[in-house]
Design a protein around this motif. Sequence first.
Motif, PDB file in Angstrom:
ATOM      1  N   ARG A 289      -4.144  -1.176  -6.690  1.00 26.47           N
ATOM      2  CA  ARG A 289      -3.097  -1.237  -5.673  1.00 26.47           C
ATOM      3  C   ARG A 289      -2.151  -0.059  -5.791  1.00 26.47           C
ATOM      4  N   SER A 290      -1.682   0.397  -4.646  1.00 29.61           N
ATOM      5  CA  SER A 290      -0.602   1.371  -4.548  1.00 29.61           C
ATOM      6  C   SER A 290       0.477   0.748  -3.677  1.00 29.61           C
ATOM      7  N   THR A 291       1.730   1.010  -4.003  1.00 25.64           N
ATOM      8  CA  THR A 291       2.851   0.551  -3.177  1.00 25.64           C
ATOM      9  C   THR A 291       3.698   1.773  -2.855  1.00 25.64           C
ATOM     10  N   ILE A 292       3.968   1.956  -1.584  1.00 23.91           N
ATOM     11  CA  ILE A 292       4.642   3.157  -1.108  1.00 23.91           C
ATOM     12  C   ILE A 292       5.844   2.757  -0.264  1.00 23.91           C
ATOM     13  N   ALA A 293       6.988   3.363  -0.515  1.00 17.69           N
ATOM     14  CA  ALA A 293       8.174   3.153   0.314  1.00 17.69           C
ATOM     15  C   ALA A 293       8.113   4.122   1.494  1.00 17.69           C
ATOM     16  N   VAL A 294       8.346   3.593   2.687  1.00 13.18           N
ATOM     17  CA  VAL A 294       8.299   4.397   3.908  1.00 13.18           C
ATOM     18  C   VAL A 294       9.592   4.201   4.690  1.00 13.18           C
TER      19      VAL A 294
END
Length: 140
Positions: free
Chosen positions: A104-109
């Motif tokens: 998993r990757s979690t990215i703030a946008v």
Amino acid sequence: MNREGLNSPEIEAPVGPFSHVVRTGDLLYISGQTGQRSHTGTPIGNDIAEQTTQIFENLRAVLRTVNCDLSHIVKVTVFLTNIDDFAAMNAVYARYFDPPYPARSTIAVKALPLSALVEVECIAKVEDENTSDGSERPSL
């Protein structure tokens, strides 16, 4: 490259020129899902847990369309408009997977379509052309 696309009849049609799921070989690429109610396309409130729950129910619906389930997912990418929502999103996420967990990757946008707080896309692997009950997996 051979690729096939499909939209799930269980959830709202895509809001743009893309498919819910695309298959190439034994991989399924599931487009980003937001917390939209099935068949209405309206976003679920402003609560990260509620939106994340709806996303995983939508992902289940998309995977059912190709006779798969969440256990077929090998990679997840999560997009959050507020990284402070990570813990609440993660608590919901943990209810939907068993070990071994997908990568998993979690990215703030800055922003997401429909003013969503969270969006999730994933990659799943199809084990073979037949389902576990011996019936043939439908073609996309």
